[in-house]
Enzyme design. Structure first.
Site, PDB file in Angstrom:
ATOM      1  N   ARG A 162      57.249 -20.352  49.239  1.00 24.91           N
ATOM      2  CA  ARG A 162      58.068 -20.334  50.481  1.00 24.91           C
ATOM      3  C   ARG A 162      57.808 -21.580  51.331  1.00 24.91           C
ATOM      4  O   ARG A 162      57.752 -21.517  52.563  1.00 24.91           O
ATOM      5  CB  ARG A 162      57.792 -19.091  51.339  1.00 24.91           C
ATOM      6  CG  ARG A 162      58.025 -17.806  50.646  1.00 24.91           C
ATOM      7  CD  ARG A 162      59.509 -17.586  50.333  1.00 24.91           C
ATOM      8  NE  ARG A 162      59.648 -16.303  49.694  1.00 24.91           N
ATOM      9  CZ  ARG A 162      59.467 -16.122  48.378  1.00 24.91           C
ATOM     10  NH1 ARG A 162      59.224 -17.146  47.581  1.00 24.91           N
ATOM     11  NH2 ARG A 162      59.580 -14.925  47.863  1.00 24.91           N
ATOM     12  N   SER A 236      61.611 -10.454  54.509  1.00 26.50           N
ATOM     13  CA  SER A 236      60.157 -10.275  54.632  1.00 26.50           C
ATOM     14  C   SER A 236      59.682 -10.941  55.916  1.00 26.50           C
ATOM     15  O   SER A 236      59.804 -12.157  56.059  1.00 26.50           O
ATOM     16  CB  SER A 236      59.439 -10.911  53.444  1.00 26.50           C
ATOM     17  OG  SER A 236      59.929 -10.349  52.264  1.00 26.50           O
ATOM     18  N   GLU A 340      56.295 -14.856  58.248  1.00 24.00           N
ATOM     19  CA  GLU A 340      57.037 -15.774  57.373  1.00 24.00           C
ATOM     20  C   GLU A 340      58.268 -16.297  58.118  1.00 24.00           C
ATOM     21  O   GLU A 340      58.752 -17.405  57.877  1.00 24.00           O
ATOM     22  CB  GLU A 340      57.459 -15.030  56.097  1.00 24.00           C
ATOM     23  CG  GLU A 340      58.191 -15.934  55.118  1.00 24.00           C
ATOM     24  CD  GLU A 340      58.608 -15.236  53.829  1.00 24.00           C
ATOM     25  OE1 GLU A 340      57.820 -14.440  53.291  1.00 24.00           O
ATOM     26  OE2 GLU A 340      59.724 -15.502  53.382  1.00 24.00           O
TER      27      GLU A 340
END
Ligand SMILES: Cc1cc2nc3c(=O)[nH]c(=O)nc-3n(C[C@H](O)[C@H](O)[C@H](O)COP(=O)(O)OP(=O)(O)OC[C@H]3O[C@@H](n4cnc5c(N)ncnc54)[C@H](O)[C@@H]3O)c2cc1C
Length: 344
Positions: A162, A236, A340
């Site tokens: 990510r 998420s 995140e």
């Protein structure tokens, strides 16, 4: 073409559906617009936004928000390889559906991920054993600092979990991505190692195709994730923590004391003696799966996702819920959860 809107309401531009305005919204449709936009910004605070599916607006944004509506797609072939040069404003899932229909392999495991092509490179989106980095060939951008176009190859993007070079503190919002080139294949190259994907795909009697893999993945996603156009979320919300071995052992000891010796703490071993622990497991174990905090909630089917379940949540309610989750996980396991989702 450049479109400018002052005091633009961005509720429709973030999937968490938070009410926030920006001082100036600038949408562009071609590369030629970027030198002009660079002059328009002229030292003002600005951010670059895609589909807003990884963003939490914590307040109104007192600055310029740039958005790409570059939507053209160019296709080139070299033997089995297919090179798709995709405008940064193209919706990823629409692109993936088109590729699967055309029989191009490579993107199918990323089916159902909201957002646009530009962000797929910034975020190095990933799901079901595939990351964007596996298929990104190069990324073309306009450098808003040096006012010139620049193309980065895969290695130069410094992709990680990510993560990409575009997220570094010194490069953040410096590069407006205009095109992402994906390298796909006409040869069957399925990636079915993740979870029970192989079983699902092989159990059908239809011909083996990228579309079949896509459908299996969409079914699995729909069973646990909130539908993006029905319930506000940013996917998420937390990263899976990566901890040293002794922290992992501490989590195991605590869990064995509390839930018995059979309690298995899921883990993925990483290089340098590090262990990744699923944040969803930690959140569930502290009893927060399905927890409701006013208009915000921990999604009852996947606790990694915070939702605006009534559509009326304020940014503060989401921030309060974030703090509740972080504190409970820390108090129970001594593990620090990191968001995140970008907080703007
Ligand atoms: C229900 C749901 C499920 C999700 N599932 C997944 C998943 O399985 N896997 C996964 O990886 N992610 C997932 N996500 C997160 C999200 O979809 C991805 O991070 C996606 O890439 C964000 O795309 P976006 O266009 O909405 O980008 P935004 O959220 O708008 O922006 C993300 C970042 O990209 C930058 N950016 C966007 N466009 C450009 C551009 N043209 N030039 C330069 N920078 C740009 C922004 O500045 C920001 O830093 C999910 C989100 C939701 C809501």
């Amino acid at each position: 073409m450049i479109t400018k809107i002052e005091n633009h309401p961005m509720r429709g531009n973030n999937t968490m559906r938070i009410d926030a305005d920006c001082s100036l919204w600038i949408d562009f449709t071609s590369e030629e617009d970027l030198p002009v936009i660079s002059q328009l910004i002229d030292g003002k605070p600005y951010i670059i936004l895609g589909g807003g599916s990884n963003v939490l607006f914590t307040a109104d944004y007192n600055g310029v928000v740039l958005h790409s509506s570059i939507l053209d797609i160019n296709v080139a072939f070299n033997n089995d390889k297919v090179y798709l040069k995709v405008g940064s404003g193209v919706n990823m899932d629409t692109l993936i559906e088109q590729c699967c229909k055309a029989g191009y392999w490579g993107l199918e495991n990323l089916s159902g991920i909201p957002g646009e092509a530009g962000a797929s490179a910034v975020q190095n989106i990933g799901a079901y054993g595939v990351e964007a980095k596996d298929i990104i060939y190069e990324v073309r951008c306009y450098d808003l600092l040096q006012n010139k176009f620049v193309t980065f190859n895969n290695a130069q993007c410094e992709f990680d979990y990510r993560w990409s070079m575009f997220k570094r503190d010194d490069t953040r919002y410096r590069y407006a991505i205009t095109y992402v080139t994906f390298e796909l294949s006409q040869k069957a190259e399925p990636k079915l190692e993740y979870s029970n994907l192989k079983e699902k795909v092989l159990s059908t009697t239809d011909g083996f195709s990228p579309m079949l893999v896509r459908q299996a993945i969409l079914d699995m996603r729909n069973a646990k994730l909130p539908a993006v156009d029905e319930i506000g979320s940013a996917g998420s919300f937390f990263k899976n923590p990566v901890v040293p071995q002794d922290s992992y052992k501490r989590v195991c000891d605590i869990s064995h004391k509390k839930w018995g010796i059979d309690c298995h703490v899921p883990n993925y071993l990483l290089p340098e003696n590090k262990v990744k622990i699923p944040a969803a497991w930690l959140i569930e174990k502290v009893g927060l799966k399905g927890y409701v905090h006013g208009n915000a909630a921990v999604w009852h089917l996947q606790p990694l996702v915070l939702v605006n379940h009534t559509g009326k949540a304020s940014a503060d309610e989401i921030l309060e819920l974030e703090a509740i989750v972080k504190n409970r996980v820390f108090d129970e396991f001594g593990i620090i959860l990191e968001a995140e989702v970008d907080h703007v």
